[in-house]
Design a protein around this motif. Sequence first.
Motif, short mmCIF file in Angstrom:
data_model
loop_
_atom_site.label_atom_id
_atom_site.label_comp_id
_atom_site.label_asym_id
_atom_site.label_seq_id
_atom_site.Cartn_x
_atom_site.Cartn_y
_atom_site.Cartn_z
N ARG A 64 1.27 -1.24 0.12
CA ARG A 64 -0.31 -0.02 -0.20
C ARG A 64 0.70 1.42 -0.23
N THR A 65 0.60 1.93 -0.64
CA THR A 65 1.35 3.51 -0.49
C THR A 65 1.37 3.97 0.72
N SER A 66 0.84 3.76 1.71
CA SER A 66 1.09 3.89 3.31
C SER A 66 1.80 3.47 3.69
N ASP A 67 2.65 2.13 3.06
CA ASP A 67 3.77 1.15 3.68
C ASP A 67 5.12 1.98 3.83
N ILE A 68 4.63 3.10 3.05
CA ILE A 68 5.87 3.57 2.27
C ILE A 68 6.99 4.97 2.57
N PRO A 69 7.74 5.02 3.63
CA PRO A 69 7.27 6.33 3.99
C PRO A 69 8.01 6.95 3.12
N VAL A 70 7.70 8.67 3.06
CA VAL A 70 7.71 9.80 2.23
C VAL A 70 9.63 9.53 3.34
N GLY A 71 10.69 10.17 2.14
CA GLY A 71 12.55 9.60 2.64
C GLY A 71 12.65 8.62 2.50
#
Length: 153
Positions: A64-71
């Motif tokens: 899920r996109t939310s599984d991948i932290p920004v940066g």
Amino acid sequence: MGDTTRRRTVLAAGAATLAGAALTACGGDGGSPAPDASGAQGAPPAGDPAAGGPGAGEGGTLARTSDIPVGGGKVFKDRKVVVTQPTAGQFKAFSATCTHQGCSVASVSDGNIVCPCHQSLFKVSDGSVAGGPATRPLAPARITVDGDSISLA
């Protein structure tokens, strides 16, 4: 032949066998494709899970996109791919095979993809080398983002 000579021969043969096994496990220099005339890195070979070929588990959601932290990012060891989010909403994917000696990268920390074998670092933004001993970037992998789902292409 004396006992000492036999012992040395057995030890030397065992050391040679272990050295050969270690070299086989580490592979060559990663075998990443050479850049093309434009300087762009070639696509991973067909059949490479990072390329979405056989064995990649096409069609299934990777994350899920939310599984991948920004940066940061996340390594999917079973799929041999690392997915990053360099800036909010921008997702990238790379082969999880280090270009130094073929080890699997293991983590993403401080904006870098980290190989635990020899501490090579690769930038989450483009897979380029941030710290050696690797000298070549991670091969790009193809992903699709549909809503909040990330899949291998």
